[in-house]
Design an enzyme around this catalytic site. Structure first.
Site, PDB file in Angstrom:
ATOM      1  N   ALA A 108      10.894 -10.205  47.199  1.00 59.61           N
ATOM      2  CA  ALA A 108      12.078 -10.051  48.046  1.00 59.61           C
ATOM      3  C   ALA A 108      11.639 -10.171  49.490  1.00 59.61           C
ATOM      4  O   ALA A 108      10.615  -9.610  49.893  1.00 59.61           O
ATOM      5  CB  ALA A 108      12.739  -8.698  47.796  1.00 59.61           C
ATOM      6  N   LEU A 114       6.108   0.038  38.250  1.00 52.27           N
ATOM      7  CA  LEU A 114       6.152  -1.216  37.490  1.00 52.27           C
ATOM      8  C   LEU A 114       6.733  -1.031  36.089  1.00 52.27           C
ATOM      9  O   LEU A 114       6.410  -1.779  35.173  1.00 52.27           O
ATOM     10  CB  LEU A 114       4.760  -1.863  37.400  1.00 52.27           C
ATOM     11  CG  LEU A 114       4.079  -2.220  38.725  1.00 52.27           C
ATOM     12  CD1 LEU A 114       2.766  -2.960  38.463  1.00 52.27           C
ATOM     13  CD2 LEU A 114       4.982  -3.045  39.629  1.00 52.27           C
ATOM     14  N   GLU A 128      16.854 -17.445   9.896  1.00 56.23           N
ATOM     15  CA  GLU A 128      17.331 -18.079   8.679  1.00 56.23           C
ATOM     16  C   GLU A 128      17.547 -17.052   7.571  1.00 56.23           C
ATOM     17  O   GLU A 128      18.526 -17.129   6.814  1.00 56.23           O
ATOM     18  CB  GLU A 128      16.320 -19.134   8.199  1.00 56.23           C
ATOM     19  CG  GLU A 128      16.027 -20.216   9.222  1.00 56.23           C
ATOM     20  CD  GLU A 128      14.800 -19.906  10.070  1.00 56.23           C
ATOM     21  OE1 GLU A 128      13.984 -20.815  10.276  1.00 56.23           O
ATOM     22  OE2 GLU A 128      14.673 -18.751  10.540  1.00 56.23           O
ATOM     23  N   GLU A 151       4.403  -9.855  41.100  1.00 59.20           N
ATOM     24  CA  GLU A 151       5.322  -9.252  42.075  1.00 59.20           C
ATOM     25  C   GLU A 151       4.717  -9.043  43.458  1.00 59.20           C
ATOM     26  O   GLU A 151       5.407  -8.571  44.350  1.00 59.20           O
ATOM     27  CB  GLU A 151       5.860  -7.922  41.532  1.00 59.20           C
ATOM     28  CG  GLU A 151       7.025  -8.085  40.586  1.00 59.20           C
ATOM     29  CD  GLU A 151       8.002  -6.906  40.620  1.00 59.20           C
ATOM     30  OE1 GLU A 151       7.732  -5.935  41.341  1.00 59.20           O
ATOM     31  OE2 GLU A 151       9.024  -6.970  39.918  1.00 59.20           O
TER      32      GLU A 151
END
Length: 351
Positions: free
Chosen positions: A157, A211, A53, A289
């Site tokens: 994966a 990581l 704003e 992960e």
């Protein structure tokens, strides 16, 4: 699209520019409309800096227009002093007569109070315009405020036949590579937008992961690993001090350089304890992960919100099985020839 929704859609579009930069604050966009035209717009750029704003109001060339304008904002304006002054005070001071809000802010020091103060000052306030879309944009912030824990994303994966790795005993043995360059970029974008990332002991020991965010511009998440007996070698990437790191263990607590050691009671379920540790540190989002055991603990605890599973094209026949998800997939995305299957958790969480 109706007029109100058209301008609110622009607020949401602007808000997304703050992704990866505003946490633990929400992403917020704002536009100011005069005679049907946008005369000012802004978004929350970075935590600690001016809110949407304020930026929208500052972009307006002629302050006389405020008295005949409408402010559209994707989230309820703040009414308390934090790192910046209350936005409602500025709106009232600029004599903007009408404010349209996407959704209310669940933060206890704001929730409903911003709207109340504006109305008491004579401002016409309309709420709930594209409310679901506004909430979805800030699902991380909403989860942290309403469920008092981080938003948890499970990420792994797997091969075409459902394995996440070969059976390995040490770092000398080659690991299974499912991801390609394109999908790595997508994964690192997710890291750049997350507050923390966690792996279990096996992954830390066998993969020696960094990581960090390397394939996408952005800040690396706080690295976290389970290391009950402090077995991770000192020369491994996780202990190199390149990014803030938390090691969950039974051996010690305290900080050495950029690494913090946090005690866990492994006689009790650890997921709830990890959530409490992140909550105390205002880490609003977490990527889990791996490996399979770590991921499955979050699944079994019901403590997850989104799962992203990259499906490769190669079959390997045997190895470490991927976790088991019973929730229905909600979306399939394609990147670099691989499929990303997205699941959303709708069940009750134990934490």
């Amino acid at each position: 699209m109706q007029v109100e929704e058209r301008f609110m859609a622009r607020c949401l579009e602007l808000a997304r520019h703050g992704a990866g930069h505003v946490a633990p604050n929400p992403m917020v966009g704002a536009v100011i409309v005069h005679n049907g035209e946008i005369i000012g717009e802004g978004f929350h750029r970075r935590c600690g800096e001016a809110h949407a704003e304020v930026n929208a109001i500052a972009s307006v060339k002629n302050e006389k227009w405020f008295r005949w304008s409408t402010l559209y904002v994707s989230l309820e304006p703040c009414s308390h002093y934090g790192k910046t002054p209350p936005c409602v005070d500025l709106i009232i001071r600029k004599r903007i007569p009408r404010v349209v809000i996407g959704c209310l802010d669940p933060f206890p020091e704001v929730s409903g109070q911003g709207v109340e103060r504006l109305r008491k000052a004579g401002v016409q306030v309309i709420t709930g315009v594209m409310e679901e879309e506004a909430k979805a944009l800030n699902e991380v912030f909403m989860t942290f405020q309403t469920r008092e824990r981080p938003f948890v994303t499970l990420k792994w994966a797997e091969s075409a036949d459902g394995f996440i790795d070969y059976e390995r005993m040490n770092t000398e043995e080659p690991k299974l590579f499912v991801s390609n360059l394109v999908t790595q970029i997508r994964s690192h974008k997710l890291r750049a937008e997350s507050a923390a990332i966690l792996v279990g002991t096996r992954t830390a020991m066998l993969d020696n992961p960094s990581l960090t965010t390397r394939c996408w511009a952005g800040t690396s998440p706080v690295r976290m690993a389970i290391d009950r007996d402090l077995k991770i070698p000192k020369q491994f990437h996780l202990l190199d001090g390149s990014a803030p790191t938390i090691i969950f263990t039974t051996c010690c607590e305290g900080r050495i350089g950029n690494t913090e050691y946090v005690l866990l009671d492994f006689k009790r379920p650890i997921v709830a304890q990890i959530m409490q540790a992140l909550r105390r540190r205002k880490l609003t989002s977490l990527i889990v992960e791996g490996g399979t055991n770590m991921l499955q603990q979050f699944i079994d605890a019901g403590c997850w919100d989104c799962a992203i599973v990259e499906k490769g094209t190669q079959e390997i026949g045997r190895g470490v099985r991927a976790p088991v998800l019973l929730d229905r997939m909600t979306e399939i995305q394609s990147f670099g020839g691989h499929s990303f299957i997205v699941y959303r958790h709708c069940g009750e969480s134990l934490t």
